[in-house]
Design a protein around this motif. Sequence first.
Motif, PDB file in Angstrom:
ATOM      1  N   ALA A   1      31.616  41.427  34.562  1.00 34.51           N
ATOM      2  CA  ALA A   1      31.275  40.598  35.997  1.00 34.51           C
ATOM      3  C   ALA A   1      31.373  39.125  35.564  1.00 34.51           C
ATOM      4  O   ALA A   1      31.125  38.721  34.619  1.00 34.51           O
ATOM      5  N   THR A   2      31.962  38.387  36.770  1.00 36.15           N
ATOM      6  CA  THR A   2      32.339  36.996  36.497  1.00 36.15           C
ATOM      7  C   THR A   2      32.363  36.284  37.839  1.00 36.15           C
ATOM      8  O   THR A   2      32.404  36.923  38.813  1.00 36.15           O
ATOM      9  N   THR A   3      32.004  35.128  37.810  1.00 34.82           N
ATOM     10  CA  THR A   3      31.791  34.172  38.788  1.00 34.82           C
ATOM     11  C   THR A   3      33.293  33.495  39.288  1.00 34.82           C
ATOM     12  O   THR A   3      33.422  33.088  40.217  1.00 34.82           O
ATOM     13  N   LYS A   4      34.155  33.845  38.435  1.00 39.51           N
ATOM     14  CA  LYS A   4      35.636  33.557  38.720  1.00 39.51           C
ATOM     15  C   LYS A   4      36.360  33.931  39.860  1.00 39.51           C
ATOM     16  O   LYS A   4      36.491  35.377  39.772  1.00 39.51           O
ATOM     17  N   PRO A   5      36.599  33.586  41.173  1.00 38.90           N
ATOM     18  CA  PRO A   5      36.931  34.129  42.324  1.00 38.90           C
ATOM     19  C   PRO A   5      38.226  35.085  41.863  1.00 38.90           C
ATOM     20  O   PRO A   5      38.599  35.937  42.831  1.00 38.90           O
ATOM     21  N   GLU A   6      39.039  34.622  41.302  1.00 42.35           N
ATOM     22  CA  GLU A   6      40.357  35.046  40.985  1.00 42.35           C
ATOM     23  C   GLU A   6      40.408  36.560  40.014  1.00 42.35           C
ATOM     24  O   GLU A   6      41.433  37.246  40.145  1.00 42.35           O
ATOM     25  N   ARG A   7      39.414  36.731  39.414  1.00 42.54           N
ATOM     26  CA  ARG A   7      39.107  38.044  38.602  1.00 42.54           C
ATOM     27  C   ARG A   7      38.740  39.272  39.380  1.00 42.54           C
ATOM     28  O   ARG A   7      38.114  39.016  40.472  1.00 42.54           O
ATOM     29  N   TYR A   8      39.298  40.257  38.902  1.00 42.75           N
ATOM     30  CA  TYR A   8      39.124  41.492  39.688  1.00 42.75           C
ATOM     31  C   TYR A   8      37.617  42.094  39.561  1.00 42.75           C
ATOM     32  O   TYR A   8      37.076  42.732  40.674  1.00 42.75           O
ATOM     33  N   ALA A   9      36.936  41.770  38.621  1.00 44.89           N
ATOM     34  CA  ALA A   9      35.477  42.033  38.524  1.00 44.89           C
ATOM     35  C   ALA A   9      34.845  41.212  39.720  1.00 44.89           C
ATOM     36  O   ALA A   9      33.908  41.845  40.463  1.00 44.89           O
ATOM     37  N   ASN A  10      35.143  40.111  39.985  1.00 45.36           N
ATOM     38  CA  ASN A  10      34.438  39.358  41.151  1.00 45.36           C
ATOM     39  C   ASN A  10      34.765  40.091  42.501  1.00 45.36           C
ATOM     40  O   ASN A  10      33.948  40.040  43.346  1.00 45.36           O
ATOM     41  N   ILE A  11      36.136  40.339  42.648  1.00 45.32           N
ATOM     42  CA  ILE A  11      36.683  40.818  44.232  1.00 45.32           C
ATOM     43  C   ILE A  11      36.035  42.042  44.156  1.00 45.32           C
ATOM     44  O   ILE A  11      35.533  42.543  45.246  1.00 45.32           O
ATOM     45  N   ALA A  12      35.885  42.942  43.119  1.00 42.43           N
ATOM     46  CA  ALA A  12      35.243  44.301  43.214  1.00 42.43           C
ATOM     47  C   ALA A  12      33.866  44.098  43.632  1.00 42.43           C
ATOM     48  O   ALA A  12      33.311  44.682  44.652  1.00 42.43           O
ATOM     49  N   ILE A  13      33.048  43.060  43.209  1.00 44.26           N
ATOM     50  CA  ILE A  13      31.460  42.861  43.495  1.00 44.26           C
ATOM     51  C   ILE A  13      31.340  42.536  44.885  1.00 44.26           C
ATOM     52  O   ILE A  13      30.658  43.238  45.643  1.00 44.26           O
TER      53      ILE A  13
END
Length: 121
Positions: free
Chosen positions: A11-23
């Motif tokens: 997970a990451t707080t970076k909005p452009e990362r897929y993990a963030n979008i998935a959350i």
Amino acid sequence: MKNKKTLVLGATTKPERYANIAINKLVEKGHTVLAIGQNTGEVAGVTIHTKSIPLKNIDTVTLYLNPTRQREYYNYIIETKPKRVIFNPGTENPEFYQLLKANGIQVEVACTLVLLATNQY
């Protein structure tokens, strides 16, 4: 649709990362989300932890870590006994597939975002 308690690993707080979008999408669709990443933070009201947290009744672990980084989580994920582990694009790991299958955990090589968008999650 059934709430599927999901752990997002990588997970990451970076909005452009897929993990963030998935959350964001998981929360939007009404799933309970737990998150572990390199840095603490919060996404869509979900706290990102930097260390393994005690888990119970996890339906799905969705991976956003490359195979080398996954190794430190092998035992943790197996001990959590999720129903399935989703290997998102770039996280494919045949070595880990075998360990999971040997422990009765379903392996799904897919994209969490696509599964959510097509109501197959």
